[in-house]
Design a protein around this motif. Structure first.
Motif, mmCIF file in Angstrom:
data_model
loop_
_atom_site.group_PDB
_atom_site.id
_atom_site.type_symbol
_atom_site.label_atom_id
_atom_site.label_comp_id
_atom_site.label_asym_id
_atom_site.label_seq_id
_atom_site.Cartn_x
_atom_site.Cartn_y
_atom_site.Cartn_z
ATOM 1 N N GLU A 71 0.837 -1.206 0.000
ATOM 2 C CA GLU A 71 0.000 0.000 0.000
ATOM 3 C C GLU A 71 0.870 1.255 0.000
ATOM 4 O O GLU A 71 0.562 2.240 -0.686
ATOM 5 N N TYR A 72 1.961 1.237 0.743
ATOM 6 C CA TYR A 72 2.873 2.383 0.760
ATOM 7 C C TYR A 72 3.508 2.581 -0.613
ATOM 8 O O TYR A 72 3.658 3.713 -1.091
ATOM 9 N N TYR A 73 3.873 1.482 -1.270
ATOM 10 C CA TYR A 73 4.455 1.617 -2.609
ATOM 11 C C TYR A 73 3.423 2.189 -3.577
ATOM 12 O O TYR A 73 3.762 2.986 -4.459
ATOM 13 N N ASP A 74 2.161 1.821 -3.422
ATOM 14 C CA ASP A 74 1.104 2.419 -4.239
ATOM 15 C C ASP A 74 1.037 3.925 -4.015
ATOM 16 O O ASP A 74 0.785 4.702 -4.957
ATOM 17 N N LEU A 75 1.242 4.348 -2.767
ATOM 18 C CA LEU A 75 1.269 5.782 -2.464
ATOM 19 C C LEU A 75 2.369 6.472 -3.273
ATOM 20 O O LEU A 75 2.159 7.550 -3.845
ATOM 21 N N LEU A 76 3.546 5.853 -3.336
ATOM 22 C CA LEU A 76 4.647 6.434 -4.098
ATOM 23 C C LEU A 76 4.337 6.448 -5.590
ATOM 24 O O LEU A 76 4.660 7.424 -6.287
ATOM 25 N N LEU A 77 3.718 5.393 -6.101
ATOM 26 C CA LEU A 77 3.309 5.360 -7.507
ATOM 27 C C LEU A 77 2.287 6.457 -7.797
ATOM 28 O O LEU A 77 2.353 7.132 -8.835
ATOM 29 N N ASP A 78 1.337 6.643 -6.877
ATOM 30 C CA ASP A 78 0.300 7.653 -7.074
ATOM 31 C C ASP A 78 0.875 9.061 -7.138
ATOM 32 O O ASP A 78 0.377 9.911 -7.882
ATOM 33 N N HIS A 79 1.904 9.322 -6.337
ATOM 34 C CA HIS A 79 2.452 10.679 -6.241
ATOM 35 C C HIS A 79 3.722 10.876 -7.073
ATOM 36 O O HIS A 79 4.310 11.963 -7.030
ATOM 37 N N ALA A 80 4.131 9.879 -7.836
ATOM 38 C CA ALA A 80 5.385 9.958 -8.592
ATOM 39 C C ALA A 80 5.401 11.132 -9.559
ATOM 40 O O ALA A 80 6.455 11.720 -9.816
ATOM 41 N N PHE A 81 4.238 11.482 -10.119
ATOM 42 C CA PHE A 81 4.155 12.583 -11.075
ATOM 43 C C PHE A 81 3.370 13.762 -10.506
ATOM 44 O O PHE A 81 2.912 14.626 -11.251
ATOM 45 N N GLY A 82 3.203 13.795 -9.211
ATOM 46 C CA GLY A 82 2.409 14.846 -8.599
ATOM 47 C C GLY A 82 3.260 15.974 -8.058
ATOM 48 O O GLY A 82 4.329 16.295 -8.591
ATOM 49 N N ASN A 83 2.798 16.568 -6.962
ATOM 50 C CA ASN A 83 3.517 17.659 -6.324
ATOM 51 C C ASN A 83 4.205 17.147 -5.068
ATOM 52 O O ASN A 83 3.624 16.355 -4.313
ATOM 53 N N PHE A 84 5.427 17.620 -4.821
ATOM 54 C CA PHE A 84 6.190 17.125 -3.682
ATOM 55 C C PHE A 84 5.500 17.438 -2.360
ATOM 56 O O PHE A 84 5.591 16.644 -1.412
#
Length: 507
Positions: free
Chosen positions: A112-125
């Motif tokens: 689930e944490y890795y999904d969080l990183l995938l979700d925000h990979a192209f987002g805002n820091f």
């Protein structure tokens, strides 16, 4: 718009930096479409949920959800996924905002944490930093979960763990930096700390009152556990009476807007994706993009990614000069590949397939054989520190080689053994859990020049050096003279190739 990637060599190097390695046809496709269209395609591809895939592999195999299933899901996405830029960025982020199985979270929580990183990979820091802070996996790992206001009568005080690491490792960094990423120095030539122990203690008070319902939704605030008194962190006042949510939002803004954050995070991402020793100008340009994406937006990770991968220094092969001097040292360009990235490069080049429809297994026993595995670092400081260098020339010339920290003699031996297992997996008679079709290689090997060209195209994406090609010519001549058959020649040469410094390093 004129393409910055002008030929196949530049395209091949770009693919190695932006993905887990080219498959046949990837390089020419990038040349044909140009990097602008390539980025847009990658930004718009849907992501596959690592948690769902972990659960799917577990259930189809009749197992409980475990690390084997999670690692199987990770390898499946890395080897077969089309969203390669998202996968590579998420892996880079996983080594910046570190969570690890060696700290409490279970395999589902880690997925689930890795999904969080995938979700925000192209987002805002900023959004990423807030999501990481409220992640129950992070709350468990760095013990923010359950931290509550002080109770001096019980000698109980807020947990300082997350407060310290979010500053030191996830945002501003330990030392004040100039705009080019170099350390600022005081009048005595000493580095200047970004924060004090008092700041850590005050920020720990800010972060009190958060609890976990499950690993699959953000933590929630409990008002009577929060410290509602005034706090002062990094010179900024957090007014008395603020809720947990208000204190959190102010803290995230403070860290996100801190003058150091663009340089600190940009340098870490550069090292994870392109080169270990970036020139000051390169860091400054990327940090400026972090500060402003050209449209007044700070922290735009899409823009930062483009800036890292398309910088003039990267395309031209320039790196920091020896002794961290100005100018450039072309000889210092590139980086050692992390073991799992080297393996992914080989697997994708040979187009390895899983023979088990229910999973990729833990391909192949990642942590034990490679000295690393996603979300399995032994500490919050990752598998290595960004300024690590082995003793010898790199240390003597004040250069960094972070990935060398993984490469003990035993790990190097194990990596080679695992690479050999991949090479021989092309055995059609006794297929293993994974396999690849080496018919093309066996048919080509009688023509030594044609075979070398094939290896160059498939394993190096056209980047093989003349020196390595000469080595293969000599090796093929010797194997032929000894009357070794095509299969043995293919196996021996591919094993030699993967052992080469050329294969184990990224230009």
């Amino acid at each position: 718009m004129t393409s910055l990637i002008r030929d196949k060599d530049q395209a091949a190097r770009f693919i190695y930096r932006a993905t887990f390695g080219p498959k046949p046809g990837d390089v020419q496709r990038l040349v044909n479409m140009g990097e602008t269209a390539w980025f847009e395609e990658q930004f718009n591809l849907p992501r596959v949920s690592q948690r769902q895939l972990t659960e799917q592999f577990s259930y189809s195999s009749g197992d409980n959800i475990n690390e084997v299933s999670r690692m199987s899901a990770w390898w499946s996405c890395v080897i077969e996924g089309d969203d390669q830029l998202r996968q590579r960025m998420a892996y880079a982020l996983s080594q910046v905002v570190v969570v690890s199985r060696f700290g409490g979270p279970d395999p589902q929580a880690l997925a689930e944490y890795y999904d969080l990183l995938l979700d925000h990979a192209f987002g805002n820091f900023r959004d990423l930093l807030k999501a990481v802070t409220l992640s129950p996996a992070m709350g468990r790992y760095l013990t923010l979960e359950g931290s509550r206001k002080a109770n001096p009568r019980k000698n109980s005080f807020p947990d300082e763990n997350y407060a310290r690491e979010v500053m030191q490792l996830f945002s501003v960094g330990l030392w004040r930096l100039e705009n080019d990423g170099m350390a600022s120095l005081d009048a005595n030539g000493n580095r200047i700390p970004n924060y004090s122990q008092e700041d850590v203690e005050q920020l720990a008070r800010v972060f009190t009152g958060w609890r976990r319902r499950s690993y699959f939704q953000p933590m929630y605030a409990v008002a009577n556990r929060h410290d509602h008194d005034e706090k002062v962190v990094l010179g900024q006042v957090f007014p008395a009476g603020q809720t947990s949510e208000q204190d959190l939002e102010q803290a995230i803004d403070m860290l996100f807007e801190h003058r150091n954050t663009p340089m600190f995070i940009s340098t870490l991402l550069i090292q994870r994706l392109t080169i270990s020793n970036p020139r000051r100008e390169y860091v400054r340009r990327v940090a400026n993009t972090f500060k402003n994406n050209g449209q007044g937006v700070r922290g735009d990770l899409k823009a930062v990614l483009k800036a890292i991968l398309l910088d003039d220094d990267v395309l031209a092969g320039r790196a920091m000069a020896d002794y961290q001097q100005t100018g450039n040292g072309a000889r210092n360009f590139g980086k050692v590949k992390e073991p799992v990235i080297a393996m992914a490069n080989l697997v994708r080049a040979l187009q390895l397939k899983s023979n088990d429809p229910s999973r990729w297994w833990d391909f192949p026993a990642t942590q034990g054989n490679f000295g690393q595995a996603p979300l399995q670092a032994t500490s919050v400081f990752n598998f290595y520190e960004p300024d690590y260098a082995p003793k010898g020339e790199l240390t003597d010339k004040q250069l960094y080689g972070p990935e060398f920290a993984i490469l003990s003699m035993d790990v190097v031996r194990r990596i080679s053994n695992r690479m050999w297992a991949v090479v021989v997996a092309g055995n059609e008679v006794e297929p293993k859990r994974w396999s690849w079709n080496r018919t093309e290689f066996k048919q080509a090997v009688a023509d030594h020049e044609g075979y070398i060209a094939l290896v160059n195209e498939r394993v190096f994406a056209g980047l093989m050096s003349p020196k390595l090609a000469d080595f293969l010519r000599t090796m093929l001549a010797e194997l032929t003279a000894k009357r070794y058959g095509p299969d043995r020649q293919v196996l021996d040469t591919l094993f030699a190739v993967q052992c080469s410094p050329e294969f184990r390093c990224q230009e």
